[in-house]
Design an enzyme around this catalytic site. Sequence first.
Site, PDB file in Angstrom:
ATOM      1  N   HIS A  40      59.601 -96.616  34.908  1.00 52.36           N
ATOM      2  CA  HIS A  40      59.815 -96.991  36.304  1.00 52.36           C
ATOM      3  C   HIS A  40      59.373 -95.884  37.248  1.00 52.36           C
ATOM      4  O   HIS A  40      58.821 -96.148  38.321  1.00 52.36           O
ATOM      5  CB  HIS A  40      61.288 -97.327  36.535  1.00 52.36           C
ATOM      6  CG  HIS A  40      61.555 -97.992  37.849  1.00 52.36           C
ATOM      7  ND1 HIS A  40      61.990 -97.301  38.958  1.00 52.36           N
ATOM      8  CD2 HIS A  40      61.440 -99.292  38.235  1.00 52.36           C
ATOM      9  CE1 HIS A  40      62.145 -98.148  39.961  1.00 52.36           C
ATOM     10  NE2 HIS A  40      61.812 -99.361  39.560  1.00 52.36           N
ATOM     11  N   CYS A  41      59.598 -94.642  36.860  1.00 53.52           N
ATOM     12  CA  CYS A  41      59.238 -93.501  37.711  1.00 53.52           C
ATOM     13  C   CYS A  41      57.735 -93.449  38.003  1.00 53.52           C
ATOM     14  O   CYS A  41      57.328 -92.931  39.048  1.00 53.52           O
ATOM     15  CB  CYS A  41      59.634 -92.192  37.038  1.00 53.52           C
ATOM     16  SG  CYS A  41      61.367 -92.039  36.601  1.00 53.52           S
TER      17      CYS A  41
END
Length: 346
Positions: free
Chosen positions: A332-333
């Site tokens: 997600h980062c």
Amino acid sequence: MEQQFTYTMPPEWEEHERTLISWPVKESLVYPEDWKSVCAGYAELILAIAEFEPITVLVNAKEQDTAVAYVGNNDNVTLLEISHNDAWLRDNGPTFVRDDKGNLAGVNWRFNAWGEKYFPWDLDDAVAPAVLEHLDVKKLDAPLVLEGGSIHVDGEGTLITTEECLLNSNRNPDLSKEEIEAYLRQYLGIEKVIWLKRGVSGDETDGHVDNVASFLAPGKLLLQVTNDPDDENYEITQENLRILDETKDARGRQIEVVAVQQPPKISWNDTRLTLSYINFYFVNGGIILPVFGNTAAGTDERAIRLLQAQFPERRIRTIDGLAIIKEGGNVHCTTQQMPAIKGGRQ
């Protein structure tokens, strides 16, 4: 803050036009000797996403040949030369929002490398405007230091974040909690902020919410937990459960909490790695889930089964969650979704 917008941030599970990601920068790596394995990890993620939707990869000029060698022969992968210092596009890229007619815009937050932890960050702070210019998407300049990994929305007026991050003195020391909430309402079209106190233990982003909690649907939240009283995250787990038990969302609903057990602890150079199943990413028709190879503990398999039960219509696509975690983040980062516009872009 007199100017008002009519834009709202869509939830991540809505259809995407494409995903955006940045190719890693060797000079920015905490462990530059891992360059090849980090590139392989990014390539695995990029090609996994490309199974579901188009993906645009931001590349520095000097990394162009490397990126081409790893991912350049896939029809769903486009390389775009935009200079950047580091490769966490969730945090320094634009946050896409839509108005009530479906027109897309992008919020250009201020970026200061997670509270001035890494120098330089000037190129990263300029990434969002460059992306929006390339995409021909309207830019909304927000006078707020904010990383995309610090927020999740449910699409129906509720945003969740942590005080550890958004109220940290290294981000917006001159703004009060109420002023920060006002900016979130203005630029993201939300009505209520749920404030958790802290993210997972040891998270160098100062507690980004995308490692501890994520909306699965309006009124439903996935929360990473531990039942081990001796674990550093146990107190955080209990605190988060108490807060969510006492909180309603923007529509007045009690939050339904779906708990996922955290992966077993892994340390590197005496530092706990921020392993998290919450750091997954919605793609069109699927979910990209980092897993950590803990066959004995069985938490990988339980996380897969849990998400599959929540989303029977989506394919759970796992990738090696250990490939880039030493650099500080995960699936997600690194990613940023560009929402689809109904009827297509004109």
